[in-house]
Design an enzyme around this catalytic site. Structure first.
Site, PDB file in Angstrom:
ATOM      1  N   GLU A  74       1.142  -1.199  -0.361  1.00 22.06           N
ATOM      2  CA  GLU A  74      -0.437  -0.331  -0.391  1.00 22.06           C
ATOM      3  C   GLU A  74       0.801   1.371  -0.143  1.00 22.06           C
ATOM      4  O   GLU A  74       0.630   2.789   0.612  1.00 22.06           O
ATOM      5  CB  GLU A  74      -0.732   0.026   1.085  1.00 22.06           C
ATOM      6  CG  GLU A  74      -1.615  -0.755   1.273  1.00 22.06           C
ATOM      7  CD  GLU A  74      -3.189  -0.655   2.168  1.00 22.06           C
ATOM      8  OE1 GLU A  74      -3.059  -0.418   3.722  1.00 22.06           O
ATOM      9  OE2 GLU A  74      -3.995  -1.238   2.113  1.00 22.06           O
TER      10      GLU A  74
ATOM     11  N   GLU B 187      -6.851  -6.989  -0.764  1.00 24.90           N
ATOM     12  CA  GLU B 187      -7.809  -6.957   0.061  1.00 24.90           C
ATOM     13  C   GLU B 187      -8.670  -6.557   0.320  1.00 24.90           C
ATOM     14  O   GLU B 187      -9.372  -5.372  -0.432  1.00 24.90           O
ATOM     15  CB  GLU B 187      -7.150  -6.121   1.397  1.00 24.90           C
ATOM     16  CG  GLU B 187      -5.109  -6.984   1.549  1.00 24.90           C
ATOM     17  CD  GLU B 187      -5.161  -5.578   2.948  1.00 24.90           C
ATOM     18  OE1 GLU B 187      -5.611  -5.092   3.390  1.00 24.90           O
ATOM     19  OE2 GLU B 187      -3.651  -5.690   3.152  1.00 24.90           O
TER      20      GLU B 187
END
Ligand SMILES: *[C@@H]1O[C@H](CO)[C@@H](O)[C@H](O)[C@H]1NC(C)=O
Ligand SMILES: *[C@@H]1O[C@H](CO)[C@@H](O)[C@H](O)[C@H]1NC(C)=O
Ligand SMILES: *[C@@H]1O[C@H](CO)[C@@H](O)[C@H](O)[C@H]1NC(C)=O
Ligand SMILES: *[C@@H]1O[C@H](CO)[C@@H](O)[C@H](O)[C@H]1NC(C)=O
Ligand SMILES: CC(=O)N[C@H]1CO[C@H](CO)[C@@H](O)[C@@H]1O
Length: 861
Positions: A196, A265
């Protein structure tokens, strides 16, 4: 070694594998893709394993958030739920607590975990990071990293890149040595580098780009033989696949049309913070998000989390992330199936797998069926066809015409037609059973009396205690001018740092208004602060997950002569997210002042004496080897006092159900069972009174605070004690209470399934039959006891007609068949699972022209 044996055997003697050898290999290799090396590549449509494009369903289980004893069961339940892949991060600070000293024992046994997944015949996605976020302490970085001269985290910085490369290489080499990559015959088909970073890379300027390029080529050079991904990294360089994280990823496209659309995710719920409500995500919305992803071209999706587990010890990130990492995941913190979430998703996975051939063959063709109504069709040259029909409107159900047939589409739902004709699944229509769980308080036996005692309290007389001294007592204490930042000072060796100073009062201090009251003012970066004046607690303060800072203003009384001021600052998990999260800091950075009505004096630049950690921590009094003579046993157990260590003994609760301690009555601290920390407890931190809803509307976009429960109650009351930490006979429980608690109020409980329920309408799609292959025509209600050795023992409620209510409180409606109870008893009593058709054929028709449903509640024993 295993692969070698198999190869030798086939080469030498058997032109084909004999049945015996197949069974033998299955035993060794989990009867799957294992042993034989597989090539894993990718193209525009999908990951390609041994030349075949695959639709893969993945789920996150983080190995240190459960125990090795729990792993096989969790993985089996994942497999039964329809997962192909288990995903985990690798937690650097767990494995290298001291630079160069590695630890892969017990819950940290990564190789054993990967092999356990392989034995179940599933693949692994290994997200090495090594920055992982994950609501994990310091995002997974070891604290020593912070002290390397000149280091800057997650950017183009030589000392950082050197350490990141060293650890990443260490893990890759370890996996290679054990032959765990698919390219070697192992289960790992995918790896992740960084995590991320794209969310925050703008804060790092131009260096972000060179850092990401370096990360990509460093990872690629490790030559794992399987693809690498970067999540939330739009500019991930080739050949790294950029993937999506979020509550929805259907609108995502990768940065090259040579890469597949992957979702790493998909948040199944959200994490809990101390001081917050308990987040949950309705399964209708989660299933909608997954179906939408596959509808719009996705072929790999991962549930974050499929089993969340527990943040044992001091592993939680933060600040303020709770010990429970349940995440409202399909398998709950205790390893119990969360129903109907698990079952509804299992049904969805079966249907998606039916569509696999069409899904991987082509991009979908999109047709609008009206406002908010979308059809996506996958049609192959060979004639196979799968269709997804969606109503993305949040308000009204719709009727659509598709290929000349009409279909009813509930709001915010997707219907799946694996043959482009028959709906076999709709995301908003749940056929799966639900379960009712209860926390049952159990008896244990106290140490002193060996008598069973009520509600498993360890009887008062059997508790012993030690008071943690206020202020400085350790010889390692040191004095400095001014106030020190906490993390720089403790290196996270403990949650606790004492700041001590003293002030002499001779009677004419201007800030002391006439020798009466004074205000002590303390400012701290967080996370929790307790202020003691002359040995007495004068006040506490705490931050919250939005703002960790604490400002304390307390009226205190100073006496003539020397006055001691001891400030105890505590961290509750170090920051794990955000640009430069490592530099946020904690502790009392000031100012610290005494304010009178006439003037103020600033103590910030005084001489302060510092003590890292507690005396009890130094003595290791929670360890097995701890000195037991120091514990005090007396009838007047100190209660509701700060800084007390307590010790008591309990017997293993009977049965096999998972065990929890209910810490009601305690304030805040940490708990150890047989020397192992089960985490920080903090039942005194109560969630806000407002912001909760018991029946969250699944229609419409989800967000992390959309659906909260438990308002006005402790954020976390129950704390999981894995069975494997409990031994037969006596078990030792040690608590450190920091604020104020009464240990005689705590109790032990087991988590038990008390009811199975199902509520299925005639109008629901007929799911797949028990074999999961062909659609039958009639919707079925299925009940299944949680354990294989259990049988359905009673039908507590059954109604066919228009029943209403929820599991545990169903009621008959105006219309109800007389036969329902007898039919259900006949079909289900005495068996572990039963499937019953929801149709008038079986139950008769109690009310014509009304859509009827079947609601059942049953018990197992
Ligand atoms: C990063 O790599 C990409 C593609 O390999 C290249 O186009 C770009 O110039 C590189 N950027 C930097 C800052 O090195
Ligand atoms: C145990 O004590 C609790 C109160 O602490 C009480 O509510 C409960 O009825 C008692 N149970 C038994 C079995 O005595
Ligand atoms: C202190 O308090 C006493 C009684 O309350 C008062 O008489 C006196 O003037 C006060 N002194 C000062 C310096 O304010
Ligand atoms: C920790 O110490 C370093 C070196 O003295 C300093 O640069 C840094 O700002 C400190 N960190 C915090 C959070 O105060
Ligand atoms: C951007 C964002 O919210 N990222 C979060 C995604 O979810 C994971 C798991 O809960 C967190 O670790 C990230 O911080």
């Amino acid at each position: 070694m295993v692969a070698g044996t198999a190869a030798a055997a086939t080469d030498a003697a058997y032109p084909k594998l004999s049945p015996f050898l197949v069974i033998f290999l299955c035993f060794l290799c989990g009867c799957s893709h294992l042993c034989a090396a597989a090539t894993v590549t990718y193209d525009h449509r999908a990951l390609v394993i041994d030349g075949t494009r695959r639709v893969l369903i993945s789920g996150s289980i983080h190995y240190p958030r459960s125990t090795p004893e729990m792993w096989p069961d969790l993985i089996e339940k994942s497999k039964n739920g329809g997962l192909d892949v288990v995903e985990t991060y690798v937690f650097w600070n767990l494995h290298e607590p001291v630079q160069g000293q590695y630890d892969f024992e017990g819950r940290k046994d990564l190789v054993r975990f990967v092999k356990t997944v392989a034995e179940a015949g599933l693949y692994v996605h290994l997200r090495i990071g090594p920055y992982v976020c994950a609501e994990w302490n310091y995002g997974g970085f070891p604290l020593w990293l912070h002290f390397i001269p000149g280091i800057k985290f997650r950017t183009d910085n030589e000392p950082f890149k050197r350490e990141m490369q060293r650890f990443t290489t260490k893990i890759v080499e370890m996996m290679k040595q054990e032959k765990l990559y698919a390219s070697q015959g192992g289960p790992i088909i995918l790896s992740q580098i960084e995590n991320e970073y794209g969310n925050i890379d703008s804060s790092y300027g131009a260096a972000a780009k060179t850092y990401i390029n370096w990360s990509a080529s460093m990872a690629t050079s490790l030559d794992t033989g399987v693809p690498w991904v970067m999540c939330q990294q739009a500019d991930a360089p080739d050949p790294i696949i950029n993937t999506c994280n979020g509550f929805y990823c259907d609108q995502f496209t990768p940065n090259s049309n040579k890469k597949p659309k992957m979702w790493t995710e998909n948040w199944t719920g959200w994490f809990l913070s101390f001081g917050g409500g308990v987040p949950y995500r309705p399964v209708e919305d989660l299933a909608f998000a997954v179906a939408r992803f596959f509808q719009r071209g996705g072929t790999f999706q991962n549930y974050y989390m499929y089993h969340g587990g527990t943040n044992f010890g001091r592993t939680t990130g933060g600040p303020f992330i709770a010990t429970s990492y349940d995440y409202d995941a399909p398998i709950d913190e205790y390893g119990i199936l969360r129903q109907p979430k698990w079952g509804h998703l299992r049904d969805l996975h079966k249907v998606i797998k039916l569509c696999e051939g069409a899904l991987v063959a082509t991009d979908p063709t999109y047709t609008s069926l009206g406002q908010n109504l979308e059809a996506h069709v996958y049609k192959t040259a060979s004639g196979s066809c799968a269709a997804f029909l969606a109503n993305v409107g949040t308000q009204s159900d719709a009727t659509v015409t598709f290929n000349g047939k009409t279909y009813n589409l509930p709001a915010w739902s997707v219907s799946i037609l694996p043959d482009c004709q028959n709906v076999v699944f709709n995301t908003a229509q749940i056929n799966s059973q639900s379960t009712l769980l209860e926390t049952k308080y159990v008896k244990t036996y106290s140490q002193a009396s060996d008598q069973p005692i009520n509600s498993s309290e360890i009887s008062e007389s059997s508790w012993t205690f030690i008071k943690e001294p206020v202020g400085i007592t350790k010889s390692s204490a040191f004095t400095k001018v001014g106030l020190l930042e906490q993390i720089n000072t403790t290196a996270d060796a403990s949650d606790y740092l004492w700041y001590s100073t003293s002030i002499d009062i001779n009677g004419n201090e201007p800030f002391l208004f006439n020798g009466t009251q004074t205000t002590l003012h303390v400012e701290s970066l967080g996370h929790v602060l307790h202020a003691f004046v002359n040995g007495q607690l004068s006040g506490s303060g705490m931050g919250n997950s939005d703002n960790a800072k604490v400002t304390l203003d307390k009226s205190i009384m100073l006496a003539p002569g020397k006055n001691k001021i001891d400030l105890l600052s505590a961290t509750v998990g170090l920051q794990n997210y955000g640009a430069f999260f490592d530099l946020w800091g904690a502790g009392i950075t000031g100012p610290v002042m005494l304010k009178g009505q006439k003037s103020t004096t600033d103590l910030s630049s005084n001489d302060w004496t510092y003590q890292i950690g507690l005396k009890g921590e130094e003595l290791g009094i929670y360890e097995e080897s701890g000195d037991s003579s120091i514990w005090i046993s007396q009838s007047a157990l100190p209660k509701n006092q700060p800084l007390v260590w307590y010790k008591g003994y309990f017997d293993a609760p009977e049965g096999n159900d998972p065990v929890a301690i209910d810490f009601t009555g305690m304030g805040k601290g940490e708990a150890w069972v047989n020397g192992q920390s089960i985490g920080r407890y903090w039942p005194a931190y109560v969630s806000p009174q407002t912001g909760c809803t018991t029946s969250c509307n699944y229609r419409g976009a989800f967000s992390s605070n959309k659906c909260l429960k438990n308002c006005g109650k402790p954020s976390q009351r129950l704390y999981h004690v894995p069975r494997s930490l409990i031994q037969s006979g006596k078990n030792r429980l040690v608590l450190f209470e920091e604020m104020s608690g009464d240990p005689t109020q705590i109790s032990f409980a087991t988590r038990q399934t008390v009811s199975l329920c199902g509520h299925v309408s005639e109008s629901h799609p007929a799911l797949l039959d028990a074999q999961g292959t062909a659609p039958s025509n009639v919707p079925m209600l299925r009940l299944e006891c949680p354990y294989p050795n259990q049988k359905i023992s009673s039908i507590k409620f059954a109604s066919f007609g228009t029943p209403h209510g929820t599991c545990g409180s169903y009621n008959h409606g105006k219309c109800s068949s007389d036969d329902a109870l007898a039919v259900m008893q006949q079909a289900c009593i005495g068996v572990q699972s039963c499937d019953v058709e929801v149709s008038i054929k079986l139950f008769g028709d109690p009310c014509r022209n009304v859509i009827k449903s079947l609601a059942v509640e049953a018990a197992c024993s």
